[in-house]
Each structure stands twice: as structure tokens, then as C-alpha cells.
Design a protein around this motif. Structure first.
Motif, PDB file in Angstrom:
ATOM      1  N   TRP A  54       0.845  -1.208   0.033  1.00  0.00           N
ATOM      2  CA  TRP A  54       0.187   0.070   0.058  1.00  0.00           C
ATOM      3  C   TRP A  54       0.812   1.343   0.040  1.00  0.00           C
ATOM      4  N   ASP A  55       0.484   2.361  -0.366  1.00  0.00           N
ATOM      5  CA  ASP A  55       1.117   3.588  -0.520  1.00  0.00           C
ATOM      6  C   ASP A  55       0.974   4.134   1.021  1.00  0.00           C
ATOM      7  N   GLN A  56       1.442   5.479   1.121  1.00  0.00           N
ATOM      8  CA  GLN A  56       1.282   6.041   2.547  1.00  0.00           C
ATOM      9  C   GLN A  56       0.361   6.691   2.743  1.00  0.00           C
ATOM     10  N   PHE A  76       4.267  -1.294   3.143  1.00  0.00           N
ATOM     11  CA  PHE A  76       4.050   0.056   2.934  1.00  0.00           C
ATOM     12  C   PHE A  76       5.289   0.738   1.961  1.00  0.00           C
ATOM     13  N   ALA A  77       4.867   1.371   0.980  1.00  0.00           N
ATOM     14  CA  ALA A  77       6.008   2.073   0.117  1.00  0.00           C
ATOM     15  C   ALA A  77       6.433   3.160   0.701  1.00  0.00           C
ATOM     16  N   PRO A  79       7.316   7.003   1.185  1.00  0.00           N
ATOM     17  CA  PRO A  79       6.798   8.212   0.728  1.00  0.00           C
ATOM     18  C   PRO A  79       7.194   8.701  -0.467  1.00  0.00           C
ATOM     19  N   HIS A  80       6.201   9.001  -1.472  1.00  0.00           N
ATOM     20  CA  HIS A  80       6.451   9.522  -2.645  1.00  0.00           C
ATOM     21  C   HIS A  80       7.476   8.728  -3.601  1.00  0.00           C
ATOM     22  N   SER A  81       7.336   7.379  -3.472  1.00  0.00           N
ATOM     23  CA  SER A  81       7.871   6.311  -4.212  1.00  0.00           C
ATOM     24  C   SER A  81       6.972   5.472  -4.943  1.00  0.00           C
ATOM     25  N   PRO A  82       6.273   5.986  -6.204  1.00  0.00           N
ATOM     26  CA  PRO A  82       5.500   5.170  -6.884  1.00  0.00           C
ATOM     27  C   PRO A  82       6.201   4.035  -7.356  1.00  0.00           C
ATOM     28  N   GLN A  84       8.033   1.856  -6.359  1.00  0.00           N
ATOM     29  CA  GLN A  84       7.874   0.790  -5.405  1.00  0.00           C
ATOM     30  C   GLN A  84       6.550  -0.005  -5.758  1.00  0.00           C
ATOM     31  N   ARG A  85       5.737   0.446  -6.324  1.00  0.00           N
ATOM     32  CA  ARG A  85       4.350  -0.231  -6.671  1.00  0.00           C
ATOM     33  C   ARG A  85       4.006  -0.245  -8.084  1.00  0.00           C
ATOM     34  N   GLU A  89       0.487   1.589 -10.207  1.00  0.00           N
ATOM     35  CA  GLU A  89       0.606   2.627 -10.994  1.00  0.00           C
ATOM     36  C   GLU A  89       0.177   2.537 -12.414  1.00  0.00           C
TER      37      GLU A  89
END
Length: 157
Positions: A54-56, A76-77, A79-82, A84-85, A89
Motif C-alpha cells: 500500500w502507499d502511505q 508500505f511503500a 513516501p513519494h515512491s510510486p 515501488q508499486r 501505478e
């Protein structure tokens, strides 16, 4: 998120096949998001719920509730690291063809399930031009036609 943050949906993607689900969320509140995700994942075959990345965002503040209810760890990925998913995305980009930014996301789950069905039946180059539906077979994990062509959350039928 929909127009003015008034509507929202969760996108869930199985990484290997790209099989995806789009869930209407009644609100952005963490409790509603957790309850919706729990209902969806508990209806899936066990092999499709190994973990959740999941994102933050604040919607997953109740991640421990999700882990306890589904026996599935939540990661959790940063922060501000799309990047990683990336699967998620890319899937969000596909959904934006149907639900452009600035539009209201409908809370009618059958409509969102139909959108997910269309995306799950698009051939993908990375899958040798199979669709995610064809690429994922829950019993064997092999690339064979799948019975999940229209996986509808059970609470909507």
C-alpha cells in the motif's frame, strides 16, 4: 480519488498476472477502506492474498485490522515512491481511461467491476499477449484460461 476528493476507489493488482480489482469505497475514511478491502480479499482464493503493498495514504491507517482479518501482511511503500508499486501505478493509468482525473468515481460496484473486467480481458505484451484473466489460474498458477473473468465482490450480488 474522484473530483474534489468526494469519491474514491481502491485498485488492487495481482503482480504476476496483472489481474485487477476496482473497489468502490464509501469514503476515504480508514475504517471504510479497511472493511471494503477485508470483504474483497476474504472472498478471493488464498493464493491471491499473499500480501498487500500500500502507499502511505491515510486510508490504510487500520492496516492491522486488515492483517488480522485476512492473515495477510501489509507492506508500505516509501513516501513519494510510486516505482515501488509499478503494477498498481500502471493499473491506475488504465483505470484513468475510464475514470479521468477530475470526474466523480461512481460508488456503484457492478459498474466498477465491469471496468475491471474489461481491463482484465485486455491482452498484455508482458504476458505473451494473454489477458490477465487467461494468465491467472487460481488452482495451478499456470497460464491457462481462468474462471475469474468477472470476479464480482460477493457482497454486491
Amino acid at each position: 480519488m474522484g473530483k474534489n476528493g468526494a469519491s474514491c476507489a481502491a485498485t488492487l493488482v495481482e503482480r504476476m498476472s496483472g489481474f485487477t480489482g476496482l473497489l468502490a469505497l464509501p469514503s476515504k475514511h480508514a475504517e471504510h477502506a479497511a472493511d471494503t478491502v477485508i470483504k474483497y480479499f476474504n472472498a478471493l482464493p488464498e493464493m491471491m492474498r499473499a500480501s498487500l503493498a500500500w502507499d502511505q495514504a491515510s486510508e490504510m491507517a487500520h492496516y492491522a485490522k486488515v492483517t488480522l482479518a485476512t492473515a495477510m501482511p501489509v507492506y508500505f511503500a516509501d513516501p513519494h515512491s510510486p516505482w515501488q508499486r509499478p503494477s498498481n501505478e500502471n493499473t491506475n493509468r488504465l483505470y484513468r481511461e475510464y475514470l479521468p482525473k477530475g470526474t466523480k468515481i461512481p460508488d456503484h460496484q457492478p459498474y466498477l467491476t465491469a471496468i475491471a473486467g474489461e481491463i482484465n480481458n485486455r491482452p498484455r505484451r508482458r504476458l505473451g499477449y494473454l489477458t490477465p484473466t487467461e494468465a491467472f489460474h487460481p488452482a495451478t498458477g499456470r497460464r491457462t484460461p481462468c474462471c475469474f473473468h468477472a470476479l464480482t465482490p460477493p457482497w454486491t450480488t
